[in-house]
Design an enzyme around this catalytic site. Structure first.
Site, mmCIF file in Angstrom:
data_model
loop_
_atom_site.group_PDB
_atom_site.id
_atom_site.type_symbol
_atom_site.label_atom_id
_atom_site.label_comp_id
_atom_site.label_asym_id
_atom_site.label_seq_id
_atom_site.Cartn_x
_atom_site.Cartn_y
_atom_site.Cartn_z
ATOM 1 N N ASN A 7 64.942 189.706 5.050
ATOM 2 C CA ASN A 7 64.840 191.153 5.241
ATOM 3 C C ASN A 7 64.496 191.398 6.714
ATOM 4 O OD1 ASN A 7 64.172 193.844 5.310
ATOM 5 N ND2 ASN A 7 62.713 193.762 3.618
ATOM 6 N N ARG A 91 68.726 191.840 2.612
ATOM 7 C CA ARG A 91 68.515 193.247 2.302
ATOM 8 C C ARG A 91 69.242 194.066 3.373
ATOM 9 N NH1 ARG A 91 63.672 197.144 3.838
ATOM 10 N NH2 ARG A 91 64.333 198.899 2.587
ATOM 11 N N HIS A 180 65.528 202.739 -1.849
ATOM 12 C CA HIS A 180 64.670 201.929 -2.743
ATOM 13 C C HIS A 180 65.439 201.510 -4.001
ATOM 14 C CE1 HIS A 180 60.880 204.284 -1.181
ATOM 15 N NE2 HIS A 180 61.018 203.146 -0.502
ATOM 16 N N ARG A 241 55.965 211.255 5.976
ATOM 17 C CA ARG A 241 57.193 212.068 5.881
ATOM 18 C C ARG A 241 56.941 213.289 4.995
ATOM 19 N NH1 ARG A 241 60.843 207.218 3.881
ATOM 20 N NH2 ARG A 241 59.567 205.708 4.977
ATOM 21 N N GLU A 384 61.525 193.287 -4.928
ATOM 22 C CA GLU A 384 62.872 193.469 -4.387
ATOM 23 C C GLU A 384 63.489 192.129 -3.978
ATOM 24 O OE1 GLU A 384 60.741 196.446 -2.242
ATOM 25 O OE2 GLU A 384 62.545 197.693 -2.137
#
Ligand code: ADP
Length: 398
Positions: A7, A91, A180, A241, A384
């Site tokens: 990743n 990823r 996600h 955010r 993940e």
């Protein structure tokens, strides 16, 4: 079969080496400050001490080379040679509309990944650098790309087209993509297993609540809707955010405060969310601590976060015409007992009732609803990397 999962960020590289015969992790680690002074590799072989290797790591190729050297080193290695790595899973953040599932990387796929850069200018370029670095070091080893957006590609147009002129979609591919996806897919599948059902029989709402947060409605194994949109900014209130806001606020603020495009981008991505509301931190542990000490804005940030998640859950129940399971995952979802309780408060009318004792747990896969709750509620730690390794194994077929 041994699968290396990679990743890559712009200055970091996370990795895990899996033995897919039993899905165990042989080693994992992190390269930080790639291309910056003070670069370092932290390597953790399973069951052994962590090693920290300081080196001048100028680029992602050198980073991958050091990772493989660590994996095969006599001292802290876990495999005898590089040839034991059968495949590499990467990823990749954005696959746009080009990829609805993971793919074996070919020159045509690389071309398509390049074309996706404009959708994720910060994320896709380092992902591509990582793929190139592995191809260079391990020629002939199959590489697989697993996308954050792919699982959400099953959404229908009514869920992914915005209320903008249709040309925005036709000309610029502006639409909801969702992110996600690997995590939502992993937890939706895991919950089906925990319930002893097949994912194709269930209506599940997956709540990935971390620094970045998103929620998805998964019906019969397919995503019906998800809260993140064209970018990972939309939807829930996050660490920094803003999530959903009236878009008219942006030009209003730009005029009032004399903000440039970059200023407003920074404001809504880095200065907003629970950090902006509380003025304390983007980390929920700090905010929970401050709220306990009586900080009203910290409490307000927590209340706003929980309320937004609850509203999304309600809307996704409506979107699917019911729900069988609600699942919490990621840093906050797995660990915050009080946030889960606060989100679920008032959802009893749906037939979703959590048990305070069962909910009093951190980071464990378990049901937290009371016996007989019509809607089952779960915690499932996300993984993940394992999902990427599984897809890589499936595609490379060994
Ligand atoms: P990301 O991958 O998006 O960076 P994570 O999934 O690691 O984020 O989640 C990080 C968030 O989870 C942080 O805001 C952190 O405060 C929160 N978190 C982690 N552990 C706990 C805990 N025990 N209680 C409350 N929040 C927690």
């Amino acid at each position: 079969m041994k699968v290396l999962v990679v990743n890559c960020g712009s200055s970091s590289l996370k990795y895990q080496l899996f033995d897919m015969t039993d899905e165990s992790v042989l080693a994992k680690g992190l390269v930080e400050r790639i291309g910056i002074d003070g670069s370092v590799l932290t390597h953790q072989p399973a069951g052994k001490d962590k090693t920290v290797i300081n080196a001048d790591i100028k680029n992602h190729s050198i980073a991958i080379k050091l990772v493989v050297e660590a994996l095969i080193s006599a001292e802290h290695g876990v495999i005898a040679s590089m040839q034991e790595i059968s495949a590499v899973g990467h990823r990749v953040v954005h696959g746009a509309e080009k990829f609805a599932s993971s793919v074996l990387i070919t020159p045509t796929v690389m071309q398509a990944l390049e074309e996706c850069i404009e959708m994720a200018p910060l994320h896709n370029p380092p992902n591509i650098l990582g793929i190139n670095a592995c191809a260079e070091l391990m020629p002939g080893v199959p590489q697989v790309s697993v996308f954050d957006t792919a699982f959400h590609q099953t959404m229908s147009k009514k869920a992914y087209i915005y209320g903008l002129p249709y040309e925005a979609y036709e000309k610029h591919r502006i639409r909801r993509y969702g992110f996600h996806g690997t995590s939502h897919q992993f937890v939706a599948q895991s919950v089906a297993e925990l319930m002893g059902k097949d994912i194709t029989e269930l209506k599940t709402i997956t709540c990935h609540l971390g620094n970045g947060s998103s929620i998805a409605a998964v019906q019969n194994g397919k995503v019906v809707d998800t809260s993140m949109g064209f970018t990972p900014l939309e939807g829930l209130v996050m660490g920094t955010r803003c999530g959903d806001v009236d878009p008219a606020i942006l030009p209003f603020l730009m005029k009032k405060e004399g903000m440039s495009v970059e200023d407003i981008d920074n404001y809504i991505n880095k200065k907003s969310g629970v950090l902006g509301i509380s003025g304390v931190s983007s980390d929920f542990r700090d905010i929970e601590g401050a709220a306990e000490d009586g900080n009203e804005r910290a409490q307000l940030a927590l209340d706003i976060f929980a309320y937004r998640v609850r509203k999304y859950i309600g809307s996704y129940v409506a979107a699917m015409g019911g729900v069988d399971a609600i699942v919490f995952t990621a840093g906050l979802g797995e660990n915050s007992v009080s946030m889960r309780a606060s989100i679920m408060e008032g959802l009893e009318f749906l037939g979703a009732e959590i048990c305070p004792e069962r909910n009093n747990v951190r980071g464990k896969a378990r049901e937290i609803s009371v016996d007989g709750s019509k809607v089952k509620v779960f915690i499932v730690p996300t993984n993940e990397e394992l999902m990427i390794a599984r897809d890589t194994k499936l595609i490379c077929g060994k």
